[in-house]
Design a protein around this motif. Structure first.
Motif, PDB file in Angstrom:
ATOM      1  N   GLY A  76       0.523  -1.288   0.342  1.00 32.26           N
ATOM      2  CA  GLY A  76      -0.098  -0.339   0.403  1.00 32.26           C
ATOM      3  C   GLY A  76       0.843   0.916   0.098  1.00 32.26           C
ATOM      4  N   MET A  77       2.028   1.234  -0.358  1.00 33.90           N
ATOM      5  CA  MET A  77       2.644   2.057  -0.617  1.00 33.90           C
ATOM      6  C   MET A  77       3.055   2.488  -1.811  1.00 33.90           C
ATOM      7  N   PRO A  78       3.528   4.189  -1.923  1.00 35.74           N
ATOM      8  CA  PRO A  78       3.673   4.609  -3.459  1.00 35.74           C
ATOM      9  C   PRO A  78       4.524   4.099  -4.421  1.00 35.74           C
ATOM     10  N   PRO A  79       3.869   3.120  -5.829  1.00 35.94           N
ATOM     11  CA  PRO A  79       4.758   2.777  -6.840  1.00 35.94           C
ATOM     12  C   PRO A  79       5.926   2.768  -6.790  1.00 35.94           C
ATOM     13  N   GLU A  80       6.003   3.851  -7.166  1.00 32.43           N
ATOM     14  CA  GLU A  80       8.306   3.832  -7.452  1.00 32.43           C
ATOM     15  C   GLU A  80       8.245   4.424  -5.853  1.00 32.43           C
ATOM     16  N   TYR A  81       8.533   3.480  -5.043  1.00 34.69           N
ATOM     17  CA  TYR A  81       9.531   3.894  -4.003  1.00 34.69           C
ATOM     18  C   TYR A  81      10.403   2.615  -4.350  1.00 34.69           C
ATOM     19  N   GLU A  89       9.860   3.614   5.755  1.00 32.11           N
ATOM     20  CA  GLU A  89       8.375   3.514   5.967  1.00 32.11           C
ATOM     21  C   GLU A  89       7.725   2.090   7.037  1.00 32.11           C
ATOM     22  N   TRP A  90       8.183   1.085   6.222  1.00 33.26           N
ATOM     23  CA  TRP A  90       8.450  -0.200   7.063  1.00 33.26           C
ATOM     24  C   TRP A  90       8.597  -0.771   8.945  1.00 33.26           C
ATOM     25  N   ARG A  91       9.687   0.488   8.927  1.00 36.73           N
ATOM     26  CA  ARG A  91      10.759   0.420  10.249  1.00 36.73           C
ATOM     27  C   ARG A  91       9.039   1.086  11.133  1.00 36.73           C
ATOM     28  N   ALA A 320      13.971  -3.175   7.302  1.00 35.71           N
ATOM     29  CA  ALA A 320      13.502  -2.579   8.208  1.00 35.71           C
ATOM     30  C   ALA A 320      14.256  -2.606   9.958  1.00 35.71           C
ATOM     31  N   ALA A 321      14.525  -4.294   9.417  1.00 39.66           N
ATOM     32  CA  ALA A 321      14.950  -4.389  11.582  1.00 39.66           C
ATOM     33  C   ALA A 321      16.690  -4.205  11.485  1.00 39.66           C
TER      34      ALA A 321
END
Length: 475
Positions: A76-81, A89-91, A320-321
């Motif tokens: 659900g994040m911007p496709p260009e990420y 974002e995940w962290r 992310a971790a």
């Protein structure tokens, strides 16, 4: 973009973006499906939905996680990420208020209920991936659900699942870790361990199954990613909450003394697991009930040499971790972190840092291998300056070529912890827990009074050119 609650929503969104292609021709589950998927993946193609698998009920969607764009859509994040942007974002999810799952009375997963005497798992489109595989693998992007008999906490995790026959499916549990620890508790109680195996669902749930946030269930993580709660149905058979909009769920029990050889399988490293040389008997799940939607869609991962779904799925949560752990150490200047899928998503890490004092880059490298994520398995660290994003592999290689001197900028750690997955450990030594590690400083030394000047574009001219891009006829 349409909200995504299940696998079918995801397919619809990806089709609109040109990221899923339907294969309507008949395809054999025996090697043909996997070979089409792998060749397509290596050509940078879309995810493939195989709708006509020979002799099977349902479809197979494969290749969902093998591109950053499709992974961003899944989250659900911007496709260009980029991968770094997604990991950043995940962290931060752990700092958000969790969105707990919601129990509902029923859902699409209850459209078909098959009791034990009528179960035939071989009718579902489980592929055989590579010629030397031990058989068909029903679960490569599947996850298990069980419950700790002492604490009542749910345990949700991912692991490969080999299809043995009509009523039995292998379930690989990493020795001594989450799922295996819970299984051992049931063994101590003299009871078989209950499991629900999910073979198709919202891809965010599959990704959440490989992520850990203390105090949050994987359902809470997926709900927080989505911004909407995951709906579950509590099984009246195992008592386990299963995703209401899952595609296919197998419920059953694992006996503790009943073992079968499992594998081999072309694993995350792109190499065969040790079962190829020596059969390793493992426990398995005896199917007692099967639930599935009409025309179920199994979610599968491509495997083999990188970059495939499985390496991407490991890379993102581990990145992310690691980033989160480095941030908790309060080391200044860290701009981005990356554990590349090209390196199996676990063996090397890259960190971009704005150096602020002599030895700063070296401090960062040592910090990486001191984290929980970094000390087990990561055997190489590359630190670059903040003008290079950690996932910009072209620029990372450029930094190694222009800013790194082996005698000055290399440190070998002779006693570091290994991972049992590392195929570089000499086989004749068996499993060696202690290995060497390398730390590479590819930054310009902070203490240099005069530093090399990068040939960079003029920022104002860049803005002007971008504003006129269509006018140039280049869009």
């Amino acid at each position: 973009m349409k909200p995504i609650r299940n696998l079918r929503d995801y397919i619809e969104v990806c089709e609109a973006e040109g990221e899923v292609k339907r294969v309507k021709a008949e395809v054999d589950w025996d090697l043909e499906l996997s070979h089409i998927a792998k060749i397509n993946e290596e050509q940078g193609g879309p995810a493939l939905l195989f709708e006509n698998v020979k002799g099977c009920l349902g479809s197979v969607l494969i290749g969902v996680f093998s591109s950053p764009k499709r992974m961003a859509i899944a989250l659900g994040m911007p496709p260009e990420y980029t991968m770094c942007q997604m990991a950043d974002e995940w962290r931060r999810i752990g700092s958000r208020k969790p969105i707990p799952s919601v129990e509902v009375n029923t859902g699409p997963i209850m459209e078909n209920i098959v009791e034990e005497k009528d179960i035939d798992l071989t009718k579902f489109p489980a592929p055989k991936y590579f010629p030397l595989d031990g058989g068909r693998f029903m679960g490569t992007s599947a996850f298990r659900i069980t419950r700790d008999p002492e604490t009542g906490e749910l345990e949700i995790g991912m692991g490969r699942m080999q299809l043995y026959d009509e009523k039995n499916v292998g379930l690989y549990l990493s020795p001594g870790r989450g799922g295996d620890k819970i299984r051992a508790k049931y063994e101590k109680l003299g009871k078989p361990a209950p499991f629900a195996l999910v073979f198709g669902c919202d891809p965010a749930l599959a990704l959440a199954s490989v992520m850990f946030i203390k105090g949050a269930s994987k359902y809470d993580i997926a709900g927080t990613l989505r911004g909407i709660p995951v709906e579950t149905v509590v099984s009246d058979f195992t008592g386990l909450p299963i995703p209401a909009e899952a595609e296919l769920v197998v419920e059953g029990f694992m006996d503790h003394d009943d073992l079968r050889p499992e594998g081999p399988f072309g694993d995350v490293t792109g190499l065969y697991t040790s079962e190829l040389q020596k059969p390793i008997p493992k426990r398995f799940v005896k199917a007692k009930r099967v639930l599935y939607r009409n025309d179920p869609i199994m979610l599968a991962n491509s495997s083999g040499r990188p970059v495939s779904d499985v390496q991407m799925m490991i890379s993102l949560p581990r990145t992310a971790a690691l980033w989160q752990e480095l941030e908790a150490m309060k080391i200044p200047g860290i701009k981005s972190v990356y554990i590349p899928p090209q390196m199996a998503g676990r063996f090397w890490a890259i960190v971009s840092v704005k150096t602020q004092y002599p030895g700063h880059a070296n401090q960062v490298a040592h910090a990486v291998i001191s984290t929980t994520t970094g000390h087990l398995g990561i055997k190489g660290v590359i630190v670059v300056d903040d003008d290079i994003a950690a996932d910009d592999m072209d620029r990372v290689l450029w930094a190694l070529a222009t800013r790194y001197l082996p005698d000055r900028d290399t440190e070998i750690i002779k006693r570091g912890r290994s991972s049992p997955l590392d195929p570089a450990v000499p086989p004749e030594t068996g499993y060696v827990e202690i290995i060497s590690k390398i730390l590479i400083d590819a930054t310009v030394p902070y203490e240099w009074p005069q530093k090399p000047v990068v040939a960079a574009l003029d920022e104002e001219v860049v803005k002007k050119v971008k504003s006129r891009w269509k006018e140039y006829g280049l869009d």
